[in-house]
Write an enzyme that holds these catalytic residues in place. Structure first.
Site, mmCIF file in Angstrom:
data_model
loop_
_atom_site.group_PDB
_atom_site.id
_atom_site.type_symbol
_atom_site.label_atom_id
_atom_site.label_comp_id
_atom_site.label_asym_id
_atom_site.label_seq_id
_atom_site.Cartn_x
_atom_site.Cartn_y
_atom_site.Cartn_z
ATOM 1 N N GLY A 110 20.632 -0.579 -76.288
ATOM 2 C CA GLY A 110 20.879 0.201 -75.015
ATOM 3 C C GLY A 110 22.285 0.768 -74.673
ATOM 4 C CG ASP A 111 25.208 -2.267 -74.200
ATOM 5 O OD1 ASP A 111 25.780 -1.973 -73.018
ATOM 6 O OD2 ASP A 111 24.955 -3.400 -74.511
ATOM 7 C CB ALA A 112 24.939 1.979 -79.224
ATOM 8 N N GLY A 159 26.141 4.715 -74.174
ATOM 9 C CA GLY A 159 27.353 5.257 -74.308
ATOM 10 C C GLY A 159 27.570 6.590 -74.944
ATOM 11 N N GLY A 186 22.309 -4.054 -72.550
ATOM 12 C CA GLY A 186 21.866 -3.272 -73.483
ATOM 13 C C GLY A 186 20.440 -3.596 -73.767
#
Length: 810
Positions: free
Chosen positions: A561-563, A566, A533
């Site tokens: 960036g991960d959330a 997703g 992320g």
């Protein structure tokens, strides 16, 4: 024809979140009618501006829509608005943020006459709780959600990104709510009403740190610009030319990074194996790596990193994004028209391949109706049924994802009722269970005690399959033959090499939607780049507009960036599932997570593309609001964000500061006038807040009607009174952990949040239920699979994994 061209959307009020939500629908062909007052949506006047004074932020939020002007002084305005809403599928209601002179409407009456209407409304904090009536801005929300205090110089002040983030996060969640309601209505004919809290929506970015704090205690502190717990190095570093984003998480990545720089003594130091160990030696490590990184350019280091599978990436300026030919070819950067100006914007990142989104478009002038590409006829809904079914009940998802980005996508679907089957392997379980394969970790089953894994995998069922073996692969294909959706966030080549590429699966199951959530995209020249992320944020352009005017690019969150990837993934698959339910046609979604971060830099992309002027960096100040900043409070490292978000707020703040002269001064009635004495105003606020407890200061400011928010640590959210009043934090009991907290989704259909119906699965917990029940394997067959290591319930240690690899090799 767009995947959503059968839908009619009406957008009322003035809220960036509803505007972005509506634009996501418009990009896939929906007819969006944006209702504005005669003077236009207030967002038309927000900075940054194009050379001709048009809002770049408004432009990003609103291309491909039509504008409808309604004047409350017009006797026919109410009936016209009622007619618009009665004829639509979805009403996106931003009046809880700003009414924008929208005429009053009898929504209850419209719903009685049109029970299939889907309605999404939003507010800063929801309809109840101690913060319900608080004045807010993007930055005060992010302060309260733990997204400010951990960023910036160690001694302060905390450093926060410019506005726009809550609008994008809220828009994504709003789209998920509305699109899932469309799927639900296709089954039961029932319109749904969802209420979205922007405060809760923003917690998606910080929730994993919040719940790590539950497990590990109060150990997180701000440790400097581009430094973040729980690992090191993760940050942005100067090179010979340009800036480089670096992330090292696994021991292998750290070793490879040291070898690349020629520091074998660091590589071989047993006290530096894990990131938390390296955080104890930051100064010594930086003393070696910083000078070394300046010996080569960012692009040269990037090329070296690709060879060694290290998550590093050049940190682009906004101009670099606009000039990137691959991003233009993929539709991540798209052309737009704003009146008589032309430029570029961030496009739609949900890369559906069979029904792609529009690539750019026109921003409507006030009152302008836009010609649409071919519209599909509206789809009649079934007769409404009295039912409590969740909107995604009946949808089956096979989940190959791990970590954060993929699992938050599939968790969202599971929360909404989808049957999500999570596939791991005893050889390679979800990496958020832990990457430590040493005997003590495995034998004590620490991989079952990870809270971060648990919060991402509730409401799912879990099995193990060794996909490198023919029996495991065959069982996976049997599951996929009857699935609606498959999701993975591996590197792009992993599933195709195993024989599970879309070309194979689409023949087995033509209605299957398959989404690959890779870092750069399946067709990218950088497709082999490893990423987390943090890498996605580093490469998005956002850090280049964060921080002080003469300072370095600044990361705003360690794994932002991960959330975001997703949530974009959830939005993408819902669009594809709507299309698949209508047509029986599945498709492949090539989601590039690095592109999903680009909307946060979108206003500067639009502004720069129309003016060629470099973006202005404001630090903690603001282009429209004066004053605006993060101010010290009494005690150690206590801070509060304060913003005069409109001119009417200024005299209230001035009087609270004891400056009646400022409140009465005509020269200070506008933000432009206050800009001349901005430093003096900031000094007065600092003197006032420094003598007060942060929460007491917020209470006093909010009582006076001034937007403010305490800069919280993530651990503080576990006891946040607003979250508790809303029931946002739910508690579940699970084996190995016991009772622990879980976050809710930020929107709800009733007073209560969507329930946690089942606890996160232990490794292989549902092997017999799914393989024996759904696939009808006998007990003897299951026992044989377990003996052969194709299924199992215990993670393998490093030496066991080595033996497995040798056995597989021959």
């Amino acid at each position: 024809m767009g995947a959503l061209s059968h839908l009619r959307i009406v957008e009322i009020g003035s809220a960036a979140a509803t505007s972005y939500c509506a634009r996501l629908f418009a990009d896939f062909g929906a007819d969006v009618q944006k209702v504005e007052p005669p003077h236009g949506d207030p967002l038309r006047r927000t900075a940054p501006l194009t050379p001709k004074g048009r809002s770049a932020w408004f432009a990003f939020l609103n291309f491909n829509k039509s504008s409808v002007v309604l004047d409350t002084r017009d006797a026919g305005a109410v009936s016209r608005l009622r007619e618009l809403i009665a004829g639509c599928d979805i009403l996106l209601d931003g009046r809880g943020i700003a009414a924008a002179d929208c005429p009053e409407i009898d929504l209850d009456g419209i719903r009685r006459d049109h029970p299939g209407l889907i309605h999404l409304d939003l507010a800063w904090f929801g309809d109840r709780g101690p913060y319900a009536n608080f004045a807010a801005t993007d930055s005060t929300i992010r302060a309260l959600t733990g997204l400010v205090k951990l960023v910036g110089p160690e001694q302060g002040p905390p450093m926060h990104a410019p506005d726009f983030q809550t609008g994008i996060l809220g828009g994504l969640w709003g789209f998920i709510a509305a699109a899932s309601s469309v799927l639900g209505r296709m089954h039961d004919g029932r319109g749904r009403e969802n209420h979205l809290s922007l405060f809760e929506a923003s917690i998606a970015v910080t929730e994993y740190i919040m719940f790590e704090a539950f497990q590990r205690g109060d150990i997180m502190r701000r440790i400097g610009v581009n430094r973040f717990w729980p690992t090191f190095p993760v940050g942005i570093y100067e090179t010979k030319q340009g800036w480089l984003g670096v992330t090292t998480v696994t021991p292998a990545q750290w070793r490879a990074f040291c070898e690349m720089l020629g520091f074998n003594e660091l590589r071989d130091d047993p006290t530096l194996v894990m990131g938390v160990d390296r955080l104890r030696h930051v100064a010594e490590i930086e003393a070696k790596i910083l000078p070394k990184l300046k010996q080569r350019t960012a692009q040269e280091w990037f090329a070296e990193g690709l060879k060694r599978k290290i998550p590093i990436v050049p940190v682009p300026e906004v101009a670099d994004l606009i000039a990137d030919e691959e991003k233009r070819a993929r539709g991540a950067i798209v052309p737009i028209t704003i009146g008589d100006e032309t430029g570029f914007s961030a496009g739609t990142m949900q890369r559906l391949t069979a029904t792609p989104p529009l690539r750019g478009g026109r921003v409507p002038d006030l009152g302008e109706q836009q010609a649409r590409r071919e519209a599909a006829p509206r789809v009649p809904a079934p007769k409404p049924a009295a039912t409590d079914r969740l909107p995604l009940e009946g949808i089956r998802v096979v989940d190959f994802s791990m970590g954060w980005a993929g699992p938050i996508c599939t968790r969202t679907l599971a929360d909404l009722g989808a049957d999500v089957i999570k596939i791991e392997a005893t050889q390679y379980p979800d990496w958020w269970r832990g990457v430590d394969r040493r005997p003590a970790y495995v034998l004590e089953q620490m991989y079952e005690k990870s809270v971060r894994y648990c919060i991402m995998n509730r409401n799912k069922r879990g099995i193990t399959l060794d996909l490198t073996r023919s029996k495991g692969l065959e069982l996976a294909k049997r599951l996929l033959a009857d699935a609606d959706l498959v999701v993975d966030n591996y590197s792009v080549e992993v599933l195709p090499k195993l024989g599970l590429g879309y070309d194979v699966l689409s023949k087995i199951n033509p209605k299957l939607v398959m989404m690959s959530m890779s870092a750069f995209g399946a067709g990218s020249v950088h497709r082999d780049c490893r990423a987390y992320g943090s890498t996605l944020e580093q490469g998005s352009g956002l850090p280049s507009v964060v921080g002080d005017p003469d300072g370095p690019p600044v990361m705003s969150h360690t794994a932002f960036g991960d959330a975001v990837g997703g949530l974009n993934g959830a939005a993408a698959v819902l669009t594809a599932l709507i299309h698949a339910k209508l047509t029986g046609q599945g498709q492949f979604i090539d989601l590039a997570q690095i592109e999903c971060m680009m909307p946060f830099a979108a206003p500067w992309i639009v502004a720069h593309s129309t003016s060629c002027e470099p973006p202005t960096k404001y630090g903690n100040r603001h282009p429209d609001f004066v004053p605006h900043g993060c101010f010290r409070c009494a005690g150690e490292d206590n801070w509060i964000v304060v913003a005069a978000s409109d001119d009417a707020m200024w005299p209230k703040l001035a009087r609270l500061l004891g400056r009646e002269d400022w409140a009465a001064d005509a020269a200070l009635k506008t933000a432009a006038g206050r800009r001349a004495i901005e430093a003096e105003i900031e000094a007065a606020i600092t003197a006032w807040t420094a003598a007060r407890d942060a929460d007491a200061a917020m209470t006093a400011l909010q009582s006076a009607g001034v937007a403010s928010g305490v800069a919280r640590l993530p651990i503080d959210l576990l006891e946040d009174p607003q979250l508790h009043a809303r029931g946002f934090i739910q508690h579940v009991d699970r084996a190995f952990i016991g009772r622990h907290p879980q976050p809710s989704m930020p929107f709800r259909e009733s007073d209560a949040p969507f329930a946690i119906r089942s606890v996160p699965p232990t490794l292989g917990e549902h092997n017999r239920e799914i393989l024996g029940g759904m696939l009808r394997l006998s007990d003897a067959e299951l026992d044989e699979l377990a003996r052969d290591g194709i299924i199992g319930t215990e993670m393998l240690m490093e030496e066991q994994l080595v033996k497995e690899k040798k056995r597989a090799a021959g």
